[in-house]
Design a protein around this motif. Sequence first.
Motif, PDB file in Angstrom:
ATOM      1  N   VAL A 108       0.866  -1.172   0.000  1.00 18.36           N
ATOM      2  CA  VAL A 108       0.000   0.000   0.000  1.00 18.36           C
ATOM      3  C   VAL A 108       0.902   1.220   0.000  1.00 18.36           C
ATOM      4  O   VAL A 108       1.506   1.558   1.011  1.00 18.36           O
ATOM      5  CB  VAL A 108      -0.930   0.010   1.232  1.00 18.36           C
ATOM      6  N   THR A 109       1.044   1.849  -1.151  1.00 24.65           N
ATOM      7  CA  THR A 109       2.001   2.932  -1.316  1.00 24.65           C
ATOM      8  C   THR A 109       1.359   4.095  -2.047  1.00 24.65           C
ATOM      9  O   THR A 109       0.481   3.886  -2.910  1.00 24.65           O
ATOM     10  CB  THR A 109       3.242   2.448  -2.093  1.00 24.65           C
ATOM     11  N   PRO A 110       1.736   5.335  -1.735  1.00 22.96           N
ATOM     12  CA  PRO A 110       1.154   6.486  -2.429  1.00 22.96           C
ATOM     13  C   PRO A 110       1.758   6.738  -3.805  1.00 22.96           C
ATOM     14  O   PRO A 110       1.339   7.659  -4.500  1.00 22.96           O
ATOM     15  CB  PRO A 110       1.471   7.641  -1.477  1.00 22.96           C
ATOM     16  N   THR A 111       2.728   5.931  -4.232  1.00 25.93           N
ATOM     17  CA  THR A 111       3.467   6.228  -5.465  1.00 25.93           C
ATOM     18  C   THR A 111       2.875   5.572  -6.707  1.00 25.93           C
ATOM     19  O   THR A 111       3.548   5.471  -7.732  1.00 25.93           O
ATOM     20  CB  THR A 111       4.937   5.794  -5.313  1.00 25.93           C
ATOM     21  N   VAL A 112       1.612   5.137  -6.646  1.00 29.44           N
ATOM     22  CA  VAL A 112       1.023   4.407  -7.775  1.00 29.44           C
ATOM     23  C   VAL A 112       0.219   5.311  -8.711  1.00 29.44           C
ATOM     24  O   VAL A 112      -0.474   4.809  -9.599  1.00 29.44           O
ATOM     25  CB  VAL A 112       0.121   3.247  -7.283  1.00 29.44           C
TER      26      VAL A 112
ATOM     27  N   LEU B 256       8.102  11.065 -10.039  1.00 31.43           N
ATOM     28  CA  LEU B 256       7.284  10.420  -9.007  1.00 31.43           C
ATOM     29  C   LEU B 256       6.162  11.364  -8.594  1.00 31.43           C
ATOM     30  O   LEU B 256       6.404  12.538  -8.305  1.00 31.43           O
ATOM     31  CB  LEU B 256       8.143  10.071  -7.796  1.00 31.43           C
ATOM     32  N   ARG B 257       4.942  10.861  -8.568  1.00 32.80           N
ATOM     33  CA  ARG B 257       3.781  11.638  -8.139  1.00 32.80           C
ATOM     34  C   ARG B 257       2.925  10.789  -7.214  1.00 32.80           C
ATOM     35  O   ARG B 257       2.923   9.564  -7.314  1.00 32.80           O
ATOM     36  CB  ARG B 257       2.961  12.112  -9.357  1.00 32.80           C
ATOM     37  N   LEU B 258       2.207  11.461  -6.325  1.00 32.63           N
ATOM     38  CA  LEU B 258       1.510  10.769  -5.248  1.00 32.63           C
ATOM     39  C   LEU B 258      -0.002  10.787  -5.418  1.00 32.63           C
ATOM     40  O   LEU B 258      -0.586  11.760  -5.894  1.00 32.63           O
ATOM     41  CB  LEU B 258       1.847  11.405  -3.895  1.00 32.63           C
ATOM     42  N   ASP B 259      -0.621   9.688  -4.980  1.00 31.69           N
ATOM     43  CA  ASP B 259      -2.066   9.592  -4.796  1.00 31.69           C
ATOM     44  C   ASP B 259      -2.286   9.118  -3.365  1.00 31.69           C
ATOM     45  O   ASP B 259      -1.822   8.034  -2.997  1.00 31.69           O
ATOM     46  CB  ASP B 259      -2.679   8.602  -5.791  1.00 31.69           C
ATOM     47  N   LEU B 260      -2.963   9.914  -2.554  1.00 30.56           N
ATOM     48  CA  LEU B 260      -3.139   9.552  -1.146  1.00 30.56           C
ATOM     49  C   LEU B 260      -4.390   8.711  -0.916  1.00 30.56           C
ATOM     50  O   LEU B 260      -4.519   8.045   0.107  1.00 30.56           O
ATOM     51  CB  LEU B 260      -3.163  10.823  -0.291  1.00 30.56           C
TER      52      LEU B 260
END
Length: 310
Positions: free
Chosen positions: A86-90, A146-150
């Motif tokens: 479970v990572t925010p980097t997807v 790299l971009r984040l989705d929380l």
Amino acid sequence: MQQIEFRAMGCHMRAMLDSDSAQSAERLTQIPDRFAEWESALSRFREDSELTRLNRQAGNAMRVSPTLWEAVNVALEAARRSEGLVTPTVLPALEAAGYDRSFDSLPGNGNGHLTGVQNTCQASASHWRMIELETRARSIRLPEGLRLDLGGVAKGWAADKAVKLLGLRAPALVDAGGDVAVRQPPRGERGWPVAIANPLKPGEYVEVLLVSRGGVATSGRDYRRWKKNNVEQHHLIDPRTGLPAETDVLTATVVASTAFEAEVAAKAALILGGAAGLAWLEARPSLAGLLVCEDGRVLRTRSLKNFIWS
């Protein structure tokens, strides 16, 4: 008992407070505004959100608000607890799968068809380790590209914060689109009833739990799904492949000490699949869970019996 319902973070929200006082009613009316504030900072779908600005500045350090700082740290804690499942980097993988706008904006609310390039994203199970945090400056630097989705982690985090605010007054429950946080049982009761829907039989329940404190979260691939290039997609990315998870689990529900922990564990168990997901939950005594598989099997941890309402 007082309650308020509203929409935020792309989901239906509900907050309940076991009190009839005017002060409690006023506290309830503040909850939608709190969620609106959190969404304005954390949404990847809003061009003016702080998270969007952070994603645009990848490669450079950016000083962030306490809200985004806390949420990113929570997301990185989720990656540590789940060993990268479970990572925010997807975010690039989600976009490549077609989830490049809010779910409500997808064709047919997820039942339509999208076309475009095939998913060529690299797996990102360890990319979260490259994020640089500077505590003293409260700044975050994302590596270039790299971009984040929380995503769901932010919902669980928000539910925990909201129920803490309400729980200062009386027993409270906050349901943030399926991430449920509770604080103290209602007066005269042993806990709050939380129903687990049956994804194979709409309108029916697999189980009803009784939870006195902590959190319950359900992660599923039965609702947020769509087709791209005639291939069914869903929003739960397996970071090891960079693709929507290939799993026999339709929904995973977990009870934990917080909604955040429950959300992380439910998503990890679903990605792992029935047998491995159940074993992963059983290896963590603080968790209780239930997995509904696409073939109709319902897998329960031994500890779930402590929460079944009877």
